[in-house]
Design an enzyme around this catalytic site. Structure first.
Site, short mmCIF file in Angstrom:
data_model
loop_
_atom_site.label_atom_id
_atom_site.label_comp_id
_atom_site.label_asym_id
_atom_site.label_seq_id
_atom_site.Cartn_x
_atom_site.Cartn_y
_atom_site.Cartn_z
N LYS A 191 0.86 -1.18 0.00
CA LYS A 191 0.00 0.00 0.00
C LYS A 191 0.89 1.23 0.00
O LYS A 191 1.89 1.28 0.73
CB LYS A 191 -0.88 -0.01 1.25
N THR A 212 -3.24 -5.64 0.43
CA THR A 212 -2.67 -4.32 0.69
C THR A 212 -3.53 -3.59 1.71
O THR A 212 -3.04 -2.78 2.49
CB THR A 212 -2.55 -3.48 -0.61
N ASP A 213 -4.81 -3.90 1.75
CA ASP A 213 -5.69 -3.30 2.76
C ASP A 213 -5.27 -3.75 4.17
O ASP A 213 -5.27 -2.94 5.11
CB ASP A 213 -7.14 -3.70 2.48
N PHE A 256 32.06 29.96 -11.44
CA PHE A 256 32.18 28.79 -12.32
C PHE A 256 32.98 29.22 -13.53
O PHE A 256 32.53 30.04 -14.32
CB PHE A 256 30.79 28.28 -12.72
N ARG A 310 28.47 34.61 -8.83
CA ARG A 310 27.11 34.32 -9.34
C ARG A 310 26.20 33.94 -8.19
O ARG A 310 26.68 33.66 -7.08
CB ARG A 310 27.17 33.18 -10.37
N VAL A 360 29.21 23.59 -8.31
CA VAL A 360 28.24 22.79 -7.56
C VAL A 360 28.87 21.46 -7.20
O VAL A 360 28.71 20.95 -6.07
CB VAL A 360 26.96 22.58 -8.41
N GLN A 361 29.65 20.91 -8.13
CA GLN A 361 30.27 19.60 -7.90
C GLN A 361 31.12 19.60 -6.62
O GLN A 361 31.03 18.70 -5.79
CB GLN A 361 31.18 19.22 -9.09
N ASN A 399 21.23 22.70 -10.38
CA ASN A 399 21.73 24.07 -10.41
C ASN A 399 20.59 24.93 -10.93
O ASN A 399 20.34 24.99 -12.12
CB ASN A 399 22.96 24.13 -11.34
N HIS A 415 18.94 27.96 -12.12
CA HIS A 415 19.56 29.17 -12.66
C HIS A 415 18.73 30.41 -12.38
O HIS A 415 17.50 30.41 -12.52
CB HIS A 415 19.74 29.01 -14.18
O1 LIG Z 1 28.74 24.49 -10.88
C1 LIG Z 1 28.47 24.24 -12.07
N1 LIG Z 1 28.76 23.01 -12.58
C2 LIG Z 1 28.49 22.67 -13.89
O2 LIG Z 1 28.78 21.52 -14.33
C3 LIG Z 1 27.89 23.66 -14.68
N2 LIG Z 1 27.50 23.69 -15.98
C4 LIG Z 1 26.96 24.91 -16.22
O3 LIG Z 1 26.47 25.30 -17.31
N3 LIG Z 1 27.02 25.68 -15.09
C5 LIG Z 1 27.59 24.92 -14.12
N4 LIG Z 1 27.88 25.18 -12.82
#
Ligand SMILES: O=c1[nH]c(=O)c2[nH]c(=O)[nH]c2[nH]1
Length: 302
Positions: A17, A62-63, A164, A181, A229-230, A256, A258
Site C-alpha cells: 500500500k 494491501t488493505d 564557475f 554568481r 556545484v560539484q 543548479n 539558474h
Molecule cells: O557548478 C556548475 N557546474 C556545472 O557543471 C555547470 N554547468 C553549467 O552550465 N554551469 C555549471 N555550474
C-alpha cells in the site's frame, strides 16, 4: 500477433500500500506531541502463484498492510520514522512465513510548534516545510534490516561566493567564466547506515542537514567560496560522513537552479545608472543536475 508461446520468468515482484497517511497524537498532560507520516509498504512473497495463476491464497491484502500500519502505530507509537519502518518490516517477516522480503518507505510532515512571543506552544503547530524527511528500510528474511534516510526539497540560495570558470572551451560553449554568481539548489540527499543498532536517527538526520547547510553557506559573516556545484556537493558529503559515524555512504543530487540576470541594455531609452537593484529571472527549467555518491574507504589493513 505471431501466436508463439513466449517463455518467461518473473525476476522481481513486490506489492503493498502506498501513501498510508496517519497522525499520531500523544498527550502528556497539557503538552501534546504530534507526528504525521505517509507510509508505503511492500512485501515480496516466496512464490508467484498470485501473478502466474490468479491464486490469491498467499496474498496479505494491501488493505491488511494498511491496517497493520495503523495498528502498530497505536500499539507501539512512532519514535522516529526509521524505528517505525524497522518495526513494520520485522512484523511482516515474523507474522507471515512466506514473506521473503519487505520494504517500508516513510515520509514525515514537518510540524513545528508555533512560537508566541518566543515561547513554544503546547498544542498548536505550523507546517514548516524547509524540507521533507524520509527513510527506506529493506529487510530480507534471516537478514538484518538495511536503513537509508534522506531529505529532499531543501531549497537554498546564496548571492555570492560562487563562481564557475575554466570549464571546457570549445565550439559548443556560450557560457562565460563567472567569478561571482547566485547559487541556488534544491538538495536531495540519502545516506546508508552501517547498522541500525543504537542509532539516534533524529540526531543523525539533523547532523546531515546541518553539515549540508554549513558547507553550502559557510560562516555567517564571510561565507565559503564555491568553485562549482560539484565541489560543494562533495565537501558537504565529506562533512556528513565526518560528523556521523553510523553512516558509511551518502548520495546527493543538486540541481543548479539558474537565476539569469535581466539585460537592461535592451532598454536604451531608459536610465539605470545609480540604480542599485539587480534583477534576476528565476528559471526552474532547464536546470543543471549534479549528482555523486561517496562512501568510506575500507580502512587499510596493516
Ligand atoms: O557548478 C556548475 N557546474 C556545472 O557543471 C555547470 N554547468 C553549467 O552550465 N554551469 C555549471 N555550474
Amino acid at each position: 500477433m505471431s501466436g508463439e508461446i513466449v517463455q518467461t520468468e518473473i525476476i522481481d515482484s513486490g506489492y503493498g500500500k502506498k501513501f498510508v497517511k496517519l497522525l499520531q497524537l500523544r498527550r502528556e498532560g497539557k503538552i501534546h506531541y504530534v507526528k504525521e507520516v505517509e507510509v508505503n509498504t511492500e512485501l515480496t512473497l516466496n512464490n508467484h502463484r498470485d501473478y502466474l495463476f490468479g491464486d490469491n491464497s498467499d496474498i496479505v491484502a494491501t488493505d491488511s498492510q494498511k491496517n497493520t500500519v495503523y495498528i502498530l502505530a497505536r500499539q507501539y507509537g512512532i519514535q522516529s520514522i526509521e524505528q517505525f519502518a524497522i518495526l513494520l518490516c520485522n512484523h511482516f517477516l515474523n507474522k507471515y512465513q512466506h514473506v521473503v522480503a519487505t520494504k517500508v518507505y516513510i515520509e514525515e510532515a514537518p510540524w513545528k510548534r508555533i512560537e508566541i512571543d518566543g515561547q513554544e506552544h503546547v498544542h498548536a503547530y505550523l507546517l514548516s516545510k524547509t524540507c521533507t524527511r524520509f527513510c527506506e528500510i529493506k529487510q530480507k528474511r534471516n537478514e538484518i534490516p538495511h536503513a537509508i534516510s534522506g531529505l529532499k526539497d531543501l531549497r537554498v540560495m546564496k548571492t555570492t561566493m560562487s563562481a564557475f570558470k575554466t570549464f571546457v572551451n570549445d565550439e559548443y560553449r556560450t557560457l562565460p567564466d563567472v567569478d561571482d554568481r547566485l547559487f541556488c539548489t534544491v538538495v536531495e540527499a540519502r545516506w546508508w547506515y552501517s547498522t541500525v543498532q543504537n542509532v539516534d536517527f533524529d540526531k543523525a538526520w539533523e547532523g546531515v542537514k546541518t553539515s549540508i547547510l554549513k558547507v553550502f553557506a559557510g560562516a555567517p559573516d564571510t561565507g565559503i567560496f564555491s568553485p562549482s556545484v560539484q565541489n560543494t556537493l562533495y565537501l558537504a558529503e565529506k562533512e556528513a560522513l565526518a560528523n556521523i559515524p553510523h553512516i558509511d555512504k551518502i548520495e546527493m543530487t543538486l540541481p543548479n537552479v539558474h537565476y539569469f540576470s535581466v539585460d537592461f541594455n535592451r532598454f536604451p531609452k531608459l536610465e539605470f545608472s545609480g540604480c542599485q537593484n539587480e534583477i534576476y529571472m528565476p528559471t526552474d527549467k532547464p536546470s543543471g543536475n549534479i549528482r555523486a555518491a561517496i562512501q568510506r574507504k575500507p580502512s587499510a589493513k596493516l
